[in-house]
Write a protein that holds these residues in place. Structure first.
Motif, mmCIF file in Angstrom:
data_model
loop_
_atom_site.group_PDB
_atom_site.id
_atom_site.type_symbol
_atom_site.label_atom_id
_atom_site.label_comp_id
_atom_site.label_asym_id
_atom_site.label_seq_id
_atom_site.Cartn_x
_atom_site.Cartn_y
_atom_site.Cartn_z
ATOM 1 N N UNK A 1 0.908 -0.840 -0.852
ATOM 2 C CA UNK A 1 0.296 0.138 0.243
ATOM 3 C C UNK A 1 0.647 0.982 -0.014
ATOM 4 N N UNK A 2 0.772 2.294 -0.531
ATOM 5 C CA UNK A 2 1.559 3.714 -0.550
ATOM 6 C C UNK A 2 1.036 4.149 0.478
ATOM 7 N N UNK A 3 2.431 5.401 0.245
ATOM 8 C CA UNK A 3 1.974 5.855 1.635
ATOM 9 C C UNK A 3 2.105 7.911 0.935
ATOM 10 N N UNK A 4 1.484 7.761 -0.189
ATOM 11 C CA UNK A 4 1.343 9.025 -0.741
ATOM 12 C C UNK A 4 0.412 9.659 -0.196
ATOM 13 N N UNK A 5 -1.094 8.698 0.339
ATOM 14 C CA UNK A 5 -1.888 9.704 1.307
ATOM 15 C C UNK A 5 -1.610 10.512 2.346
ATOM 16 N N UNK A 6 -0.537 10.508 2.572
ATOM 17 C CA UNK A 6 -0.612 11.365 4.410
ATOM 18 C C UNK A 6 0.303 12.648 3.828
ATOM 19 N N UNK A 7 1.402 12.176 2.491
ATOM 20 C CA UNK A 7 1.509 13.959 1.734
ATOM 21 C C UNK A 7 0.540 14.225 1.071
ATOM 22 N N UNK A 8 -0.776 13.982 0.298
ATOM 23 C CA UNK A 8 -1.453 14.251 -0.341
ATOM 24 C C UNK A 8 -2.080 15.410 0.774
ATOM 25 N N UNK A 9 -3.107 14.611 1.880
ATOM 26 C CA UNK A 9 -3.967 14.577 2.748
ATOM 27 C C UNK A 9 -3.157 15.445 3.216
ATOM 28 N N UNK A 10 -1.648 15.254 3.781
ATOM 29 C CA UNK A 10 -1.662 16.700 5.269
ATOM 30 C C UNK A 10 -0.959 17.788 4.309
ATOM 31 N N UNK A 11 -0.762 17.329 2.840
ATOM 32 C CA UNK A 11 -0.631 18.840 2.454
ATOM 33 C C UNK A 11 -1.916 20.380 2.433
ATOM 34 N N UNK A 12 -3.151 19.086 2.206
ATOM 35 C CA UNK A 12 -4.061 19.784 2.435
ATOM 36 C C UNK A 12 -4.664 20.617 3.663
ATOM 37 N N UNK A 13 -4.385 19.329 4.401
ATOM 38 C CA UNK A 13 -4.447 19.668 6.595
ATOM 39 C C UNK A 13 -3.541 20.835 5.919
ATOM 40 N N UNK A 14 -2.547 21.766 5.960
ATOM 41 C CA UNK A 14 -1.237 22.161 5.957
ATOM 42 C C UNK A 14 -2.341 23.219 5.463
ATOM 43 N N UNK A 15 -2.721 23.307 4.000
ATOM 44 C CA UNK A 15 -3.340 24.358 2.958
ATOM 45 C C UNK A 15 -4.585 24.856 4.106
ATOM 46 N N UNK A 16 -4.736 23.769 4.796
ATOM 47 C CA UNK A 16 -6.590 24.404 5.530
ATOM 48 C C UNK A 16 -6.252 24.739 6.845
ATOM 49 N N UNK A 17 -5.060 24.227 7.280
ATOM 50 C CA UNK A 17 -4.644 25.431 8.333
ATOM 51 C C UNK A 17 -3.979 26.345 8.697
ATOM 52 N N UNK A 18 -3.826 26.431 7.433
ATOM 53 C CA UNK A 18 -3.766 28.252 7.307
ATOM 54 C C UNK A 18 -4.936 29.134 7.566
ATOM 55 N N UNK A 19 -5.190 28.638 6.289
ATOM 56 C CA UNK A 19 -6.784 28.911 6.326
ATOM 57 C C UNK A 19 -7.567 29.408 6.853
ATOM 58 N N UNK A 20 -7.768 28.431 7.876
ATOM 59 C CA UNK A 20 -8.750 28.310 9.200
ATOM 60 C C UNK A 20 -7.446 29.161 10.487
ATOM 61 N N UNK A 21 -6.188 29.814 10.476
ATOM 62 C CA UNK A 21 -5.530 30.175 10.663
ATOM 63 C C UNK A 21 -5.772 31.701 10.432
ATOM 64 N N UNK A 22 -5.813 31.980 9.511
ATOM 65 C CA UNK A 22 -6.226 32.972 9.034
ATOM 66 C C UNK A 22 -7.671 34.287 8.697
ATOM 67 N N UNK A 23 -8.234 32.436 8.993
ATOM 68 C CA UNK A 23 -10.082 33.322 9.686
ATOM 69 C C UNK A 23 -10.487 33.564 10.422
ATOM 70 N N UNK A 24 -9.272 32.368 12.220
ATOM 71 C CA UNK A 24 -8.749 33.107 13.407
ATOM 72 C C UNK A 24 -8.391 34.783 13.749
ATOM 73 N N UNK A 25 -7.600 34.516 12.322
ATOM 74 C CA UNK A 25 -7.217 36.264 13.063
ATOM 75 C C UNK A 25 -7.563 36.901 12.965
ATOM 76 N N UNK A 26 -8.254 36.942 11.098
ATOM 77 C CA UNK A 26 -9.115 38.180 10.520
ATOM 78 C C UNK A 26 -10.712 37.871 10.891
ATOM 79 N N UNK A 27 -11.156 36.858 10.487
ATOM 80 C CA UNK A 27 -12.870 36.808 10.703
ATOM 81 C C UNK A 27 -13.146 36.619 12.248
ATOM 82 N N UNK A 28 -12.925 36.250 13.303
ATOM 83 C CA UNK A 28 -13.689 35.093 14.071
ATOM 84 C C UNK A 28 -13.172 36.614 14.652
#
Length: 120
Positions: free
Chosen positions: A1-28
């Motif tokens: 089984x490939x471990x590429x899912x962790x790289x892909x999901x981690x990258x998407x999750x990291x992107x979402x974390x930056x977005x949610x952080x920006x929302x927390x700083x500016x929108x919440x």
């Protein structure tokens, strides 16, 4: 089984974390400072564990695919439950929606411990 899912999901999750952080700083705009701190904690844990998820296959190495999958799954579930609960509490300003946070925290700790048990 490939471990590429962790790289892909981690990258998407990291992107979402930056977005949610920006929302927390500016929108919440929570009515109480404690809710802002709860959101910030969820965001910090989200980003940190996204990075760890991307690194998990490298930490485990090619001989430990099963352990990498277990660690990755624990980290993913932990991020969703812990950070998701923190976000929900802060946005709704209702602590009762954060009941999954302790389970998420335990999953994150188990993810770290599973990486500590990797034999190279």
């Amino acid at each position: 089984m490939s471990l590429a899912w962790q790289r892909v999901l981690g990258g998407i999750s990291g992107c979402a974390a930056i977005g949610t952080s920006a929302y927390g700083a500016h929108g919440l705009k929570p009515s109480k400072e404690a809710y802002g701190k709860t959101y910030e904690s969820g965001s910090r844990f989200h980003l940190l564990h996204s990075i760890l998820l991307v690194a998990t296959p490298s930490i485990c190495g090619r001989k430990n695919v099963r352990m990498a999958n277990v660690s990755g799954a624990l980290l993913t579930v932990g991020m969703a439950l812990f950070s998701g609960s923190c976000y929900a509490v802060a946005i709704t300003e209702d602590r009762s929606v954060g009941k999954a946070a302790p389970v998420g925290g335990i999953a994150l700790m188990a993810g770290w411990l599973s990486l500590a048990l990797v034999r190279r």
